[in-house]
Design an enzyme around this catalytic site. Structure first.
Site, PDB file in Angstrom:
ATOM      1  N   HIS A 102      -4.448   2.293  -2.445  1.00  0.00           N
ATOM      2  CA  HIS A 102      -4.581   4.095  -2.323  1.00  0.00           C
ATOM      3  C   HIS A 102      -3.002   4.833  -1.691  1.00  0.00           C
ATOM      4  O   HIS A 102      -3.460   5.530  -0.602  1.00  0.00           O
ATOM      5  CB  HIS A 102      -5.538   4.181  -1.688  1.00  0.00           C
ATOM      6  CG  HIS A 102      -6.390   5.901  -1.161  1.00  0.00           C
ATOM      7  ND1 HIS A 102      -5.918   6.472  -2.416  1.00  0.00           N
ATOM      8  CD2 HIS A 102      -6.319   6.527  -0.842  1.00  0.00           C
ATOM      9  CE1 HIS A 102      -6.163   7.817  -1.701  1.00  0.00           C
ATOM     10  NE2 HIS A 102      -6.170   7.248  -1.112  1.00  0.00           N
ATOM     11  N   ALA A 161      -0.772  -1.045  10.899  1.00  0.00           N
ATOM     12  CA  ALA A 161      -1.429   0.294  10.776  1.00  0.00           C
ATOM     13  C   ALA A 161      -0.346   1.823  11.712  1.00  0.00           C
ATOM     14  O   ALA A 161      -0.565   0.970  13.025  1.00  0.00           O
ATOM     15  CB  ALA A 161      -2.752   1.087  10.867  1.00  0.00           C
TER      16      ALA A 161
END
Length: 192
Positions: A102, A161
């Site tokens: 994504h 992240a």
């Protein structure tokens, strides 16, 4: 009904096979197809898988159109749209086996990105003063990471992240934080 619509849509995708067969980057596209098929646990021939990924995935289409840049690619993009918020700079050398998770609002602007690259959403790989990063093979870049400047990210590395990477990352490393720091090297924890 859905499978019938997909079958009809695949007919409109048939010109993509011509792009695939004639592409100078066919071997890289094959690696992309293999990586996506493995990740999605799908089997089939490359042409069949190509049509399926083109039908279902705008981010796969973005990678495909990047590899098959031509007038026909631009025309096909009119009805088979790529992911408009996933950008790959035209000068980036992109190895085969790219997999996305994504990649909304993701920008890839590097000197080169190696084989088997994984990227998630909200990632920026970019330049500072015209100097771009070089990314090795088997690198994963997770959500919200930023990699900028004239740096090298070593093979088999994981960018955590939200990491902000502005210095070189050695091979076989896991980096996290802002600024990014190595927390694992060669499978062993690193004292911080």
């Amino acid at each position: 009904m859905r499978s019938l619509l997909l079958s009809v849509y695949k007919i409109f995708l048939l010109p993509h096979i011509l792009l695939y067969k004639r592409s100078n980057n066919k071997s890289d596209i094959d690696k992309d197809i293999d990586r996506w098929a493995l990740a999605k646990n799908m089997k089939g021939g490359n042409v069949s898988l190509l049509l399926t990924f083109l039908a279902y995935s705008p981010d796969f289409r973005s990678i495909f159109y990047f590899r098959t840049r031509s007038l026909l690619s631009h025309v096909l993009n009119i009805y088979c749209r790529k992911e408009k918020y996933f950008r790959i700079d035209i000068n980036t050398k992109l190895g085969g086996g790219v997999l996305t998770g994504h990649p909304y609002s993701t920008i890839l602007n590097a000197n080169s990105i190696g084989e088997n690259f994984y990227v998630n959403h909200l990632v920026t790989i970019g330049e500072i003063d015209g100097k771009k990063p070089t990314i090795g093979d088997n690198v994963s870049v997770n959500t919200g990471a930023i990699i900028i400047g004239d740096i090298n990210v070593g093979n088999n590395s994981i960018i955590g992240a939200g990491a902000v990477v502005v210095k070189d990352v050695p091979d076989n490393s896991v980096v996290v934080g802002n600024p990014a720091r190595v927390i694992k090297k060669d499978g062993k924890r690193v004292r911080v």
